[in-house]
Motif scaffolding. Structure first.
Motif, PDB file in Angstrom:
ATOM      1  N   ASP A  73      12.457 -97.039 -63.077  1.00  0.00           N
ATOM      2  CA  ASP A  73      12.738 -96.302 -64.308  1.00  0.00           C
ATOM      3  C   ASP A  73      13.532 -95.024 -64.059  1.00  0.00           C
ATOM      4  O   ASP A  73      13.777 -94.243 -64.987  1.00  0.00           O
ATOM      5  N   GLY A  74      13.937 -94.798 -62.771  1.00  0.00           N
ATOM      6  CA  GLY A  74      14.757 -93.646 -62.449  1.00  0.00           C
ATOM      7  C   GLY A  74      14.000 -92.371 -62.191  1.00  0.00           C
ATOM      8  O   GLY A  74      14.604 -91.297 -62.044  1.00  0.00           O
ATOM      9  N   THR A  75      12.677 -92.446 -62.118  1.00  0.00           N
ATOM     10  CA  THR A  75      11.886 -91.271 -61.760  1.00  0.00           C
ATOM     11  C   THR A  75      11.697 -91.230 -60.246  1.00  0.00           C
ATOM     12  O   THR A  75      11.734 -92.260 -59.566  1.00  0.00           O
ATOM     13  N   LEU A  76      11.496 -90.014 -59.712  1.00  0.00           N
ATOM     14  CA  LEU A  76      11.469 -89.806 -58.275  1.00  0.00           C
ATOM     15  C   LEU A  76      10.222 -89.038 -57.876  1.00  0.00           C
ATOM     16  O   LEU A  76       9.834 -88.070 -58.549  1.00  0.00           O
ATOM     17  N   TYR A  77       9.629 -89.456 -56.754  1.00  0.00           N
ATOM     18  CA  TYR A  77       8.388 -88.862 -56.277  1.00  0.00           C
ATOM     19  C   TYR A  77       8.549 -88.452 -54.818  1.00  0.00           C
ATOM     20  O   TYR A  77       9.282 -89.099 -54.055  1.00  0.00           O
ATOM     21  N   ALA A  78       7.861 -87.364 -54.431  1.00  0.00           N
ATOM     22  CA  ALA A  78       8.039 -86.823 -53.086  1.00  0.00           C
ATOM     23  C   ALA A  78       6.722 -86.281 -52.541  1.00  0.00           C
ATOM     24  O   ALA A  78       5.841 -85.876 -53.302  1.00  0.00           O
ATOM     25  N   TRP A  79       6.620 -86.247 -51.206  1.00  0.00           N
ATOM     26  CA  TRP A  79       5.432 -85.682 -50.565  1.00  0.00           C
ATOM     27  C   TRP A  79       5.768 -85.324 -49.119  1.00  0.00           C
ATOM     28  O   TRP A  79       6.812 -85.673 -48.592  1.00  0.00           O
ATOM     29  N   GLY A  80       4.857 -84.557 -48.500  1.00  0.00           N
ATOM     30  CA  GLY A  80       5.047 -84.143 -47.115  1.00  0.00           C
ATOM     31  C   GLY A  80       5.469 -82.692 -47.000  1.00  0.00           C
ATOM     32  O   GLY A  80       4.984 -81.818 -47.726  1.00  0.00           O
ATOM     33  N   TYR A  81       6.398 -82.422 -46.082  1.00  0.00           N
ATOM     34  CA  TYR A  81       6.835 -81.070 -45.737  1.00  0.00           C
ATOM     35  C   TYR A  81       7.703 -80.491 -46.845  1.00  0.00           C
ATOM     36  O   TYR A  81       8.580 -81.172 -47.375  1.00  0.00           O
ATOM     37  N   ASN A  82       7.479 -79.193 -47.152  1.00  0.00           N
ATOM     38  CA  ASN A  82       8.141 -78.602 -48.309  1.00  0.00           C
ATOM     39  C   ASN A  82       8.573 -77.161 -48.045  1.00  0.00           C
ATOM     40  O   ASN A  82       8.591 -76.340 -48.955  1.00  0.00           O
ATOM     41  N   ASN A  83       8.931 -76.857 -46.807  1.00  0.00           N
ATOM     42  CA  ASN A  83       9.207 -75.467 -46.430  1.00  0.00           C
ATOM     43  C   ASN A  83      10.401 -74.862 -47.152  1.00  0.00           C
ATOM     44  O   ASN A  83      10.463 -73.648 -47.351  1.00  0.00           O
ATOM     45  N   LYS A  84      11.361 -75.672 -47.555  1.00  0.00           N
ATOM     46  CA  LYS A  84      12.558 -75.175 -48.242  1.00  0.00           C
ATOM     47  C   LYS A  84      12.634 -75.635 -49.699  1.00  0.00           C
ATOM     48  O   LYS A  84      13.676 -75.539 -50.331  1.00  0.00           O
ATOM     49  N   GLY A  85      11.512 -76.157 -50.205  1.00  0.00           N
ATOM     50  CA  GLY A  85      11.509 -76.657 -51.578  1.00  0.00           C
ATOM     51  C   GLY A  85      12.069 -78.046 -51.725  1.00  0.00           C
ATOM     52  O   GLY A  85      12.414 -78.482 -52.825  1.00  0.00           O
ATOM     53  N   GLN A  86      12.164 -78.788 -50.602  1.00  0.00           N
ATOM     54  CA  GLN A  86      12.816 -80.100 -50.620  1.00  0.00           C
ATOM     55  C   GLN A  86      12.046 -81.179 -51.377  1.00  0.00           C
ATOM     56  O   GLN A  86      12.588 -82.252 -51.621  1.00  0.00           O
ATOM     57  N   LEU A  87      10.810 -80.892 -51.782  1.00  0.00           N
ATOM     58  CA  LEU A  87      10.077 -81.871 -52.595  1.00  0.00           C
ATOM     59  C   LEU A  87      10.447 -81.759 -54.075  1.00  0.00           C
ATOM     60  O   LEU A  87      10.101 -82.640 -54.869  1.00  0.00           O
ATOM     61  N   GLY A  88      11.110 -80.674 -54.444  1.00  0.00           N
ATOM     62  CA  GLY A  88      11.612 -80.546 -55.807  1.00  0.00           C
ATOM     63  C   GLY A  88      10.563 -80.341 -56.872  1.00  0.00           C
ATOM     64  O   GLY A  88      10.802 -80.635 -58.050  1.00  0.00           O
ATOM     65  N   ASP A  89       9.411 -79.808 -56.470  1.00  0.00           N
ATOM     66  CA  ASP A  89       8.326 -79.610 -57.442  1.00  0.00           C
ATOM     67  C   ASP A  89       8.165 -78.155 -57.859  1.00  0.00           C
ATOM     68  O   ASP A  89       7.179 -77.801 -58.505  1.00  0.00           O
ATOM     69  N   GLY A  90       9.131 -77.301 -57.483  1.00  0.00           N
ATOM     70  CA  GLY A  90       9.082 -75.900 -57.874  1.00  0.00           C
ATOM     71  C   GLY A  90       8.278 -75.008 -56.957  1.00  0.00           C
ATOM     72  O   GLY A  90       8.077 -73.829 -57.254  1.00  0.00           O
ATOM     73  N   THR A  91       7.792 -75.560 -55.830  1.00  0.00           N
ATOM     74  CA  THR A  91       6.989 -74.794 -54.886  1.00  0.00           C
ATOM     75  C   THR A  91       7.512 -75.001 -53.469  1.00  0.00           C
ATOM     76  O   THR A  91       8.417 -75.795 -53.240  1.00  0.00           O
ATOM     77  N   THR A  92       6.887 -74.293 -52.526  1.00  0.00           N
ATOM     78  CA  THR A  92       7.123 -74.556 -51.106  1.00  0.00           C
ATOM     79  C   THR A  92       5.827 -75.005 -50.441  1.00  0.00           C
ATOM     80  O   THR A  92       5.663 -74.881 -49.227  1.00  0.00           O
ATOM     81  N   ALA A  93       4.901 -75.541 -51.232  1.00  0.00           N
ATOM     82  CA  ALA A  93       3.620 -76.032 -50.716  1.00  0.00           C
ATOM     83  C   ALA A  93       3.773 -77.464 -50.217  1.00  0.00           C
ATOM     84  O   ALA A  93       4.352 -78.303 -50.911  1.00  0.00           O
ATOM     85  N   ASN A  94       3.281 -77.732 -49.021  1.00  0.00           N
ATOM     86  CA  ASN A  94       3.267 -79.108 -48.519  1.00  0.00           C
ATOM     87  C   ASN A  94       2.380 -79.965 -49.406  1.00  0.00           C
ATOM     88  O   ASN A  94       1.395 -79.466 -49.984  1.00  0.00           O
ATOM     89  N   ARG A  95       2.674 -81.251 -49.492  1.00  0.00           N
ATOM     90  CA  ARG A  95       1.908 -82.154 -50.356  1.00  0.00           C
ATOM     91  C   ARG A  95       1.493 -83.386 -49.562  1.00  0.00           C
ATOM     92  O   ARG A  95       2.336 -84.048 -48.954  1.00  0.00           O
ATOM     93  N   SER A  96       0.204 -83.711 -49.605  1.00  0.00           N
ATOM     94  CA  SER A  96      -0.292 -84.893 -48.894  1.00  0.00           C
ATOM     95  C   SER A  96      -0.416 -86.109 -49.805  1.00  0.00           C
ATOM     96  O   SER A  96      -0.814 -87.183 -49.362  1.00  0.00           O
TER      97      SER A  96
END
Length: 214
Positions: A73-96
């Motif tokens: 459906d064109g939606t995107l999900y991310a997890w793991g390392y987020n030191n530069k905001g690369q998960l795109g969730d508005g934070t720099t918190a890592n996500r498990s």
């Protein structure tokens, strides 16, 4: 199994039914099972906020210790390392466990994504309408937004000299901190790191917005 990807002692298997499994090294929670425990057998990647499991995955990609799953459906999900905001969730918190990638300026969520391309600590999403979005690390202007400021949520890649936005993109290629976009008319554009003239514009100056390759 549809596809197997490995990175730095972590392994991912995307099944034909769209479910995703991971095993191996689990630094920063990149296996997506809600823990940071290494796994010697596959675990199923959980759903958003650890509820249920991620399903309907069409495309999967990793960059260093971050993972990305694109749904039909064109939606995107991310997890793991987020030191530069690369998960795109508005934070720099890592996500498990997976989080949904937000929309431009953090409003809503990114939709209509057709392909994803991962660099080191940054990501590009190509939409079905040929527009291009980027987020994460931006030290050399590789996000194409006329700055060198990291972005914690997607921004739209600007056009040549920062005028308007890049459109009609058909294919994207990333190498280190340089980015290249091929348009449907066969013209090629580049931006980011340019120490050795790799952007093909006749200079060695970094570019924070696209230039047309000469």
């Amino acid at each position: 199994i549809k596809e197997i990807i490995n990175i730095d002692y972590s392994y991912y298997a995307l099944k034909l039914d769209g479910t995703l499994y991971a095993w191996g090294r689990n630094i920063y929670g990149r296996l997506g099972d809600g823990t940071m425990t290494n796994r010697s057998t596959p675990v199923q990647v959980k759903g958003v906020d650890g509820v249920g499991y991620l399903t309907g995955v069409e495309q999967f990609s990793t960059n260093d210790s971050s993972a990305y799953a694109l749904k039909p459906d064109g939606t995107l999900y991310a997890w793991g390392y987020n030191n530069k905001g690369q998960l795109g969730d508005g934070t720099t918190a890592n996500r498990s466990t997976p989080v949904q990638v937000k929309g431009v300026d953090g409003v809503g969520y990114l939709t209509d994504v057709e392909q994803i391309f991962t660099g080191r600590y940054f990501v590009y999403a190509l939409k079905s309408d040929g527009t291009l979005y980027a987020w994460g690390y931006n030290s050399n202007g590789q996000l194409g937004d006329r700055t060198t400021t990291n972005s914690l949520t997607p921004i739209q890649v600007k056009g040549v000299d920062g005028v308007g936005y890049l459109t009609d993109v058909e294919q994207v290629f990333i190498y280190n901190s340089s980015a290249y976009a091929l348009k449907t008319d066969g013209t090629l554009y580049a931006w980011g790191y340019n120490s050795n003239g790799q952007l093909g514009d006749g200079t060695t100056a970094n570019r924070s917005t696209p230039v047309q390759v000469k």
